[in-house]
Design an enzyme around this catalytic site. Structure first.
Site, short mmCIF file in Angstrom:
data_model
loop_
_atom_site.label_atom_id
_atom_site.label_comp_id
_atom_site.label_asym_id
_atom_site.label_seq_id
_atom_site.Cartn_x
_atom_site.Cartn_y
_atom_site.Cartn_z
N ASP A 529 7.29 3.34 0.06
CA ASP A 529 7.56 1.96 0.46
C ASP A 529 6.36 1.41 1.24
OD1 ASP A 529 9.35 -0.37 0.88
OD2 ASP A 529 9.07 0.20 2.97
N HIS A 532 0.80 -0.14 0.23
CA HIS A 532 -0.51 -0.74 0.43
C HIS A 532 -0.83 -0.97 1.90
CE1 HIS A 532 2.46 -3.94 0.13
NE2 HIS A 532 1.68 -4.68 0.88
N ASP A 630 13.59 -6.04 -4.99
CA ASP A 630 13.24 -7.11 -4.05
C ASP A 630 12.72 -8.35 -4.78
OD1 ASP A 630 10.94 -5.90 -4.90
OD2 ASP A 630 10.25 -5.27 -2.91
#
Length: 1538
Positions: A529, A532, A630
């Protein structure tokens, strides 16, 4: 027999090449070989990797050196490799260095995991994965999970992704975890306390009984604000104690919070700013309050400014005390430096006093001077403070824009949450820092910053930054994200501060390591999760921990870097297996189809790739989802009807596919990871549509998804890895998945519905489709339809979907039973391809139909037969093969057996022969009108072209188009050989038999199978070719073999005999029947000088070229008999004591060169030395074509011909030179040379009685290889040789010495009958012994050729012409003395053939000069660049008034010729060995490095040759032969010497 050869990938290392952002993906079981690129060959290269040695555990920071293997055991580096047998999944780093460079390059390889499921633990291929995401908090008690998860099983998914199962934070976000170590207590019903063990048991049950693999998230970047452990260990977050650089941002954050309170309390009403923000005026009022009240009050610029008074006072005291700057710190450079206060206090910045003392120097020690210096410092500090003020104003401008932008999104935008009035619960903007204390005034808040026990609890929240560099931690010093309010903040989470290593924050690292171990123990994979924004070194460490527990860990991530290069950094360092990609990112059906093509698979009809091939960069493996958890809801953005066709498009992708729970049930809103608290419905096959808590196959598109998931898994498991995407119209996308072994296809036609059909006008007609092959069945046809089951009403307890829609579906039906297809007609595209035309009737928006397609039965049989016959080349063709029931006789014999009857001369015809050679036979090379002609008539032409096409699967190339359009190329290949008859004709018939099948398969498959057939034939031919050559070639490297192919390329038999006939008494001479007369004629192999210009007719054979090339191309390669025949054939043409330059079959010979006879003699010597019992050639009969100098040519057996042994011919040549040769060419004039002046036809070749040097020529002719004759009237160089090299040319003296010395040695051994020559001089007969001649050359050579460093050298006759010392002259006694002193590479030849002439030390220094001045990338400059007439660019078409270059006059005045480099390198090796091991080793490295360029050129050349010459610095010369015999030969000789 294994159907799959071991897969080997080759990574070529290139110096200074850093590939950290290039992705190389490999499967377990692959072998990775590292090989040296041209920039590294010849160097001591060390390759290191952190891939563990067998039996060792992986440690990211432990590297080991790999051992080099050299299969040939020789010095050549072209095949040297080190390798890794990749058996462990993960990311591995390699680096390499040489000399003092430890790391001059490097990169990563990612080894994909092997996933297994089921009671049988079967392998689940990555492309088989169909995944469904579940929000874990919506699953309820663990006891209820099987009923809720069964929906995934019954929908055909084989992987479940759980959001985190840990205890959630107060926000209830799935990704805000309060305790990473504890299982969410909500999963335990009253009276039970489930543990991770219970979860693990369920996961194992799903794996074994449901064939379902489970993965879950790991969240490393943040923790919930209410995590108990973060309160006990605030050092784990970014707070004002450990991160004081955040203090100004915290002050701003508190000021904005108090602005929130004031708005909520209506304190800004007078400013026109109510709590309810509703319009642009209110937004402007927010800006006014910020700039008028908030920013001026907190004065953020003061945190970055200097207190001027105290700084200047300190400076004044230092000056008064006479202090001087520390020069070690300032380096004597002026410039004021400001030191940022590490505690970030107001006016806390300090002046670096050393820089102040260096910059503001008083002109004297007087008080006034000191005051002036202080004033200047004061002024500069005011400027600096002002600069800091201005910079803060810019930050505040950005902050105010971000604040207003946030307000617009949260309170005004239609797509935003529309929060309503500003309150303390819903502040004007999210807070950036925690504040776990009672509310006070801003002034009191600010006092806490100086109280460490409180300031340590002001923790920075996490979030993400639009467009930020993902490799930068935005909470670390140097980032202004928090002060500029650029963070899109997650107010429920605290950003974690790991530091650089575990020692920097022990508790946090230990805590997260335990978290990772728990996760990896129970789950097959993880989704990273917020990947980045997670510090890379942290993720690396944790995944290393995870892989200890789960070695074949499946790692998934969703990156938002916006750059494939940056994506690769994460994939490489973390070993990410699959990157999440979203179909929702596509704005239309065309883009959705493009994503399918982008994310995996080869094109339909792709070429068969070799098992050993280069490692090529790849894109990250995709997990292609119709929607992520999401994402916004597709039904809201598109339409409910698009759910099925978009899912079908995703399912047809050749990669992992999947969805999120709720999509299939057609939930018409986004299921929020934060706010959703309802449960997922359970599976009940008998559930009613109106039941919100239960689902079954009639719910939403579940039935359609089940069929699509089955199809997706079936396609991947059965090797349907070729993909074609066809945009039929603006809404219809057809995706084909094709199996390259069975040639079955599945074609899915999807009509998308991005707009609701009830409100959008779609076209009534869908264009017909033409599907090649036979449609076996309709795999499925389905559409989203309306049903009478009530309308959607959001359930309070369950996450329910829209009951008013379902899927109408049929599976595995015949085409005639389809409700979508109106008509299916069979058409034919020629004799080899059957096509079915599909006319649609009810392909409505929201529909999908998938066809299973086979080749028509006859084509299927023929493909199987082709594959059956290809098994002899590779077992990989066994799959899909069929025995041939009616095998033609020729195909019953393996091709290797047929080809074993071919001679190497036959191989020249099979593999090569350029256009002029083909035309001589009445044909030509194959031409593609829209493209170009092939380089050769033989197989090499196609192999060279296919070498570029095949790896890229460039099916749009003109060659592939030509193959699909007709059989012309196919027929050309076989007919060309059949027409030859004999053994070649048998090969042609074999190809013809294979092509008979090929012509009757679908045209789109012809390029693939045509290539497969030719690759098999070509590789077989190469194997047989090399087996017919010497052990040196058979056991040689790839480079050696490529060069040895030059022998086949250059040595052939043409339509007409190129060589004069040999003695009828000579054994083993090849004969054939003349096609026209039917008479028996000799058909000896001749050697072409170069391709394409010197390959046929009278211009094919040249004495000089032949014998410079013969040693390398024929003797070294083991073609002894053919070499003998060429030597004897030229011997028969001896005339005037010379052999011809231009042979012209002996009849049209020109005797205008002085050096060819010496090269011929050198070859005879080499023959005697290299060939077993080679001296026997000295007694072979030679038929003298010219019994006397003035004779007409005579053939063998005619009355005037006579025969003598070769040794006597040799003796005659030597005697004639000693006597002196002086004649005028026959037919002198423009008929034989239109450019030469009359004097040039006079040929002189003699021996100097004092020095023993051969000499001759004049300034009007060229007697050596540098034979350019001027051709330009305009430049007035016509008839003038550019390089006459008259007198004694250095290489000719060396060749002569070599011959004389050899004859002396032969005579002593009783192998040569002559010890001396009888000549007439001054009317007397004299005897001159070979021994005396040898001695004279020896004692006079260096005396006359060496240019000494001694300026008073008594042997130097022209000291005024010396311009370089320590070299050897190019000639001696030239008519233009300055030519003697020109630096050229010819002395290297003398060094190789007669090294005894050279003093070792002098020779070495001269070679060093040549290396510095003449050595180019591929060749040797033919003239010193310092010479006034040097010009390195050869342009034979240029005709201007420049004497030195017009019409290519500079042919040998600078351009870089390749063949001399062979002699240069051989000379280097010879003399280096004399100088000792260290020098020799260094020279070997040099030679390898230089020859690596030739290897690269040879590999890439479509001619598979080395050029005649290049322009300066290795630039291509368009006037050069593309492949030159002596260029290839002399390079091969270097490798032979090594």
């Amino acid at each position: 027999m294994s159907l799959q050869a071991k897969q080997v990938r080759v990574l070529v290392l290139r110096d200074m090449e850093q590939l950290g952002r290039t992705l190389f993906r490999l499967d377990q079981g692959f072998e990775l070989q590292f090989r040296l690129g041209p920039t590294l060959q010849g160097k001591h290269v060390r390759v290191q990797t952190n891939y563990p040695a067998p039996g060792e555990h992986f440690d990211r920071h432990t590297f080991r050196a790999l051992d080099w293997h050299n299969p040939t055991g020789r010095e050549d580096d072209s095949d040297k490799f080190c390798s890794l047998d990749l058996q462990i999944a993960g990311s591995y780093q390699y680096n390499f260095g040489h000399g003092h460079e430890e790391k001059s390059g490097g990169g990563y390889v990612v080894v994909d995991p092997v996933l297994r499921a089921g009671a049988d633990n079967h392998h689940v291929h990555l492309d088989c994965i169909t995944i469904q995401t579940y929000l874990s908090k919506c699953l309820g008690h663990l006891d209820d999970w099987p009923d809720r998860l069964r929906v995934a099983k019954e929908s055909g998914y084989n992987m479940i992704h759980f959001t985190p199962l840990q205890t959630l934070g107060k926000s209830r976000s799935c990704y805000s975890l309060a305790d990473q170590l504890s299982l969410n207590p909500e999963f335990s019903p009253p009276g039970k306390n489930y543990t991770w063990t219970d979860v693990g048991e369920l996961v194992q049950k799903l794996k074994k009984e449901w064939n379902m693999i489970c993965i879950t998230d790991v969240v490393y970047n943040h923790t919930a604000t209410n995590s108990p452990w973060i309160k006990e260990h605030p050092e784990c977050g970014y707070n004002l104690v450990n991160s004081p650089h955040l203090r100004p941002a915290w002050v701003l954050d508190r000021a904005i919070w108090h602005m929130t309170c004031n708005m909520a309390d209506a304190k800004y009403a007078a400013n026109g700013l109510p709590a309810q923000v509703q319009n642009e005026g209110h937004l402007n009022a927010i800006r006014d309050v910020l700039w008028g009240q908030v920013f001026p009050k907190i004065k953020l610029w003061e945190f970055f400014q200097v207190r001027i008074e105290s700084a200047v006072e300190e400076f004044r005291d230092l000056l008064a005390d006479g202090e001087k700057p520390d020069q070690k710190k300032t380096g004597g450079k002026q410039g004021l430096k400001i030191i940022q206060d590490p505690k970030f206090r107001r006016f806390g910045n300090e002046v670096d006093m050393d820089s102040a003392l260096e910059t503001f120097v008083p002109h004297s020690h007087s008080t006034q001077a000191i005051l002036e210096a202080c004033n200047r410092l004061w002024g500069r500090l005011e400027e600096i403070n002002k600069e800091q003020y201005q910079q803060m104003i810019q930050h505040q401008e950005k902050a105010s824009n971000c604040i207003v932008g946030n307000v617009v999104y949260e309170r005004l935008a239609d797509h935003g949450p529309k929060l309503g009035p500003v309150t303390r619960k819903d502040p004007i903007v999210p807070r950036y820092f925690t504040f776990p204390f009672e509310e006070t005034s801003l002034e009191d808040d600010l006092k806490m910053t100086d109280q460490p026990d409180k300031a340590c609890h002001f923790l920075a929240h996490n979030g993400w930054v639009m467009g930020d560099d993902p490799l930068r931690n935005f909470a670390e010093p140097g980032s202004n994200v928090y002060i500029r309010r650029e963070l899109i903040c997650w107010g429920d989470s605290v950003k974690l501060r790991y530091g650089d290593k575990p020692d920097d924050c022990p508790y946090l690292w230990t805590h997260m390591q335990k978290y990772t171990e728990i996760t990896a123990k129970h789950f097959a994979g993880v989704r990273l999760d917020n990947c980045h924004s997670t510090p890379l070194h942290v993720a690396e460490y944790m995944l290393d921990v995870a892989r200890v527990a789960m070695p074949s860990l499946y790692v998934v991530a969703e990156l938002f870097t916006g750059s494939e290069d940056l994506d690769n950094v994460f994939v490489n360092k973390l070993g990410i297996t699959s990157l999440i990609r979203e179909a929702m990112s596509a704005g239309d059906s065309h883009e959705e189809g493009r994503l399918v093509y982008r994310y995996g698979g080869e094109p339909v009809g792709a070429f068969v790739q070799p098992s050993l091939r280069p490692l090529v960069p790849s894109i990250a493996h995709a997990m292609f989802l119709d929607v992520t958890h999401d994402n916004e809801c597709p039904i809201q953005l598109r339409s409910a009807y698009d759910s099925l066709p978009s899912s079908a498009i995703v399912s047809m992708a050749c990669c992992c596919s999947g969805s999120t729970r709720g999509y299939d049930e057609m939930v018409p809103h986004q299921i929020s990871v934060v706010k959703e608290e309802r449960f997922y419905p359970k599976w009940n096959p008998d559930a009613k549509a109106s039941s919100p808590g239960e689902v079954n196959l009639k719910t939403g598109i579940i039935a359609g998804k089940l069929a699509l998931n089955k199809m997706h898994q079936d396609l991947a498991s059965k090797g349907f890895n070729q993909v074609y995407v066809d945009q039929v119209d603006e809404d219809v996308v057809a995706v084909t998945r094709h199996c390259p072994s069975t040639h079955q296809s599945v074609v899915a036609v999807c009509r998308t519905a991005f707009h609701n059909p009830k409100h959008h006008q779609y076209r009534k007609e869908v264009p017909p489709m033409f599907i090649p092959g036979k449609i076996d069945e309709v795999v499925l046809e389905a559409r989203v339809i309306d049903r009478q089951a009530g309308t959607y009403k959001k359930c309070e307890k369950y996450i329910n979907g829209m009951p008013e829609y379902t899927v109408e579906i049929k599976e595995h039906i015949q085409l005639k039973d389809s409700g979508v297809v109106k008509h299916a007609g069979v058409t034919s595209k020629g004799s080899s391809e059957f096509v079915q035309e599909i006319v649609f009737e009810r392909l409505t928006p929201g529909s999908v139909i998938a066809f299973r397609v086979s080749l028509d039965p006859r084509a299927q049989e023929l493909v199987g037969v082709i594959r059956h016959h290809l098994i002899q080349f590779s077992p990989k063709y066994k799959l899909g093969s069929l025995p041939d029931q009616h095998t033609p006789t020729i195909l019953e014999t393996p091709l290797a057996q047929i080809m074993s009857k071919l001679t190497l001369a036959d191989m020249n015809m099979l593999l090569f022969r350029c256009d002029s050679e083909e035309q001589e036979e009445g044909g030509g090379c194959y031409n593609i009108p829209s493209w170009t002609s092939f380089k050769y008539g033989g197989l090499q032409a196609l192999m060279s072209v296919m070498a570029d096409i095949r790896p890229k699967n460039d099916l749009g190339h003109p060659v592939c188009d030509n193959l699909r359009q007709g059989d012309w190329m196919i027929d050309y290949v076989s007919n060309r050989l059949v027409s030859r008859g004999g053994a070649l004709g048998e090969v042609g018939k074999w190809l013809e038999g294979m092509f008979h099948y090929l012509k009757h398969i679908p045209r789109y498959l012809i390029p693939c199978y045509f290539d497969a057939i030719l690759v098999g034939a070509y590789t077989t031919a190469l194997d047989i070719t090399f087996n017919k050559m010497s052990c040196f070639v058979q056991n040689g490297s790839t480079f050696v073999k490529l060069l040895a192919l030059g022998s086949v390329q250059m040595c052939g038999v043409g339509s007409f005999p190129a060589l004069p006939p040999l003695s009828l008494a000579l054994p083993d001479v090849p004969y054939r029947l003349d096609k026209d007369t039917g008479k028996k004629e000799q058909c000896c192999v001749s050697l072409a000088a170069g391709l394409p210009h010197f390959s046929s007719g009278i211009f094919r054979c040249w004495g000089r070229d032949t014998f410079i090339a013969l040693r390398g191309l024929m003797l070294v390669t083991g073609r002894h008999l053919e070499a003998r025949n060429i030597i004897l054939a030229f011997a028969g043409t001896l005339r005037h004591g010379l052999i011809p330059n231009l042979l012209g079959e002996g009849i049209s010979a020109r005797y205008n060169c002085r050096d060819a006879v010496w090269w011929w003699l050198q070859c005879i010597q080499d023959y005697c030395t290299l060939v077993p019992e080679g001296t026997a050639v000295l007694h072979c009969p030679v038929v003298r074509m010219y019994p006397h100098d003035d004779s007409e040519p005579h053939a063998p057996g005619t009355p005037f011909s006579f025969t003598q042994p070769l040794c006597d011919v040799i003796h005659e040549a030597m005697t004639r030179h000693m006597q002196g040769i002086d004649f005028r060419e026959r037919n002198a004039g423009p008929n034989i040379d239109m450019h030469m002046k009359d004097e040039g036809f006079n040929v002189v070749a003699k021996v100097n009685r004092y020095t023993g040097f051969v000499y001759g020529g004049n300034r009007f002719n060229c007697g050596t290889w540098m034979d350019k004759m001027g051709e330009s009237d305009k430049a007035r160089n016509k008839g003038m040789p550019a390089t006459p090299r008259d007198g004694s040319a250095v290489e000719m003296v060396g060749l002569c010495k070599s011959a004389v010395r050899w004859l002396v040695e032969l005579h002593k051994k009783g192998l040569f009958p002559h010890s001396s020559m009888k000549i007439h001089r001054d009317g007397k007969e004299l005897k001159v012994s070979y021994e005396d001649w040898n001695h004279k050359i020896q004692v006079n050579f260096e005396k006359n050729f060496y240019v000494s460093h001694d300026e008073k050298d008594p042997d130097e006759k022209h000291p005024d012409l010396v311009h370089k010392r320590g070299i050897y002259k190019d000639s001696h006694g030239a008519s233009s003395p300055w030519c003697d002193y020109q630096l050229r590479p010819n002395f290297c030849i003398a060094m190789v053939v007669a090294p005894e002439l050279f003093t070792v030390e002098r020779a070495w220094k001269a070679l060093e000069v040549a290396e510095k001045k003449l050595l180019g990338p591929l060749g040797m400059k033919t003239l010193d660049p310092d010479d006034m007439v040097y010009c390195g660019v050869y342009d034979n078409a240029l005709d201007n008034d420049n004497y030195n270059v017009a019409r290519g006059f500079n042919y040998h005045q600078g351009p870089e010729w390749l063949w001399p480099i062979g002699y240069f390198l051989r000379a280097k090796l010879y003399f280096a060995k004399k100088l000792g091991k260290e020098t020799y080793d260094q020279t070997v490295y040099l030679v390898k490095s230089i020859l690596s360029q030739h290897y690269v050129h040879l590999e890439r050349s479509s001619w598979k040759g080395l050029p005649e010459l290049t322009n300066e610095n290795g630039q291509n010369c368009p006037f050069s032969c593309e492949s030159q015999a002596w260029s290839i030969s002399t390079v091969l000789e270097v490798l032979h010497d090594m």
